[in-house]
Scaffold this motif. Structure first.
Motif, PDB file in Angstrom:
ATOM      1  N   GLY A 103      11.596   7.364 -13.051  1.00  0.00           N
ATOM      2  CA  GLY A 103      12.124   6.148 -12.454  1.00  0.00           C
ATOM      3  C   GLY A 103      11.048   5.105 -12.272  1.00  0.00           C
ATOM      4  N   VAL A 104      11.448   3.954 -11.727  1.00  0.00           N
ATOM      5  CA  VAL A 104      10.514   2.877 -11.419  1.00  0.00           C
ATOM      6  C   VAL A 104       9.986   3.127 -10.016  1.00  0.00           C
ATOM      7  N   TYR A 105       8.672   3.106  -9.890  1.00  0.00           N
ATOM      8  CA  TYR A 105       8.018   3.366  -8.609  1.00  0.00           C
ATOM      9  C   TYR A 105       7.264   2.137  -8.136  1.00  0.00           C
ATOM     10  N   ARG A 106       7.258   1.957  -6.824  1.00  0.00           N
ATOM     11  CA  ARG A 106       6.514   0.869  -6.179  1.00  0.00           C
ATOM     12  C   ARG A 106       5.264   1.476  -5.554  1.00  0.00           C
ATOM     13  N   VAL A 107       4.106   0.908  -5.883  1.00  0.00           N
ATOM     14  CA  VAL A 107       2.827   1.389  -5.366  1.00  0.00           C
ATOM     15  C   VAL A 107       2.232   0.264  -4.519  1.00  0.00           C
ATOM     16  N   SER A 108       2.022   0.541  -3.257  1.00  0.00           N
ATOM     17  CA  SER A 108       1.506  -0.464  -2.335  1.00  0.00           C
ATOM     18  C   SER A 108       0.007  -0.296  -2.110  1.00  0.00           C
ATOM     19  N   LYS A 109      -0.588  -1.294  -1.494  1.00  0.00           N
ATOM     20  CA  LYS A 109      -2.004  -1.232  -1.130  1.00  0.00           C
ATOM     21  C   LYS A 109      -2.234  -0.079  -0.159  1.00  0.00           C
ATOM     22  N   THR A 110      -1.333   0.100   0.784  1.00  0.00           N
ATOM     23  CA  THR A 110      -1.440   1.181   1.765  1.00  0.00           C
ATOM     24  C   THR A 110      -1.428   2.547   1.086  1.00  0.00           C
ATOM     25  N   PHE A 111      -0.550   2.718   0.082  1.00  0.00           N
ATOM     26  CA  PHE A 111      -0.484   3.982  -0.648  1.00  0.00           C
ATOM     27  C   PHE A 111      -1.802   4.272  -1.363  1.00  0.00           C
ATOM     28  N   LEU A 112      -2.340   3.266  -2.050  1.00  0.00           N
ATOM     29  CA  LEU A 112      -3.604   3.458  -2.763  1.00  0.00           C
ATOM     30  C   LEU A 112      -4.743   3.776  -1.795  1.00  0.00           C
ATOM     31  N   GLN A 113      -4.764   3.126  -0.647  1.00  0.00           N
ATOM     32  CA  GLN A 113      -5.789   3.413   0.352  1.00  0.00           C
ATOM     33  C   GLN A 113      -5.640   4.838   0.892  1.00  0.00           C
TER      34      GLN A 113
END
Length: 144
Positions: free
Chosen positions: A29-39
């Motif tokens: 599927g299409v996933y949303r990756v946020s700054k918080t997730f990467l941190q």
């Protein structure tokens, strides 16, 4: 260089340089990756130009049962959409969208949606020396 049966030997993997952070998906599927997730993965994003962020992975398709079938030897860069990258700053409201292939895809060889070897599909995110691969804008439709 080449190995027998046409398979490519990895002489310099994309993973050999830079800092890499791994995450997984369980479904396509299409996933949303946020700054918080990467941190949360451990990425330090203080002075990072978001245009240099890249995601690599080969999806969750099953490794072929026959050795004669081509299969990627190294990770491929995935095209991503990065909302808000144009200003060169990764703000808290900016985000990445990308299509991740999970282990739940049709496999013609085994005639199943079940990956017999994995329940997760892993992706890797890094900061490149140049700009990362992005999803191209669709050209405008023309009248027929």
């Amino acid at each position: 260089s080449q190995l027998r049966d046409g398979f490519n030997e990895v002489t310099h993997s994309v993973l050999s340089t830079g800092d890499w952070y791994r995450f997984y998906v369980e479904k396509s599927g299409v996933y949303r990756v946020s700054k918080t997730f990467l941190q949360a993965l451990g990425m330090k994003l203080g002075n990072v130009d978001p245009r240099r962020i890249a995601i690599f992975g080969n999806g969750g398709r099953m490794v072929p049962m026959r050795n004669a079938i081509d299969y990627p030897a190294d990770l491929a860069e995935n095209a991503i959409y990065f909302q808000g990258e144009s200003d060169g700053v990764f703000d808290s409201q900016d985000y990445i969208l990308f299509y991740a292939e999970g282990p739940d895809n049709w496999n013609q060889e085994s005639e199943t949606h079940i990956n017999l070897y994995a329940e997760k599909s892993y992706y890797y995110v890094t900061v490149l020396g140049g700009n990362g691969k992005r999803i191209s804008a669709m050209p405008p439709a023309t009248k027929c």
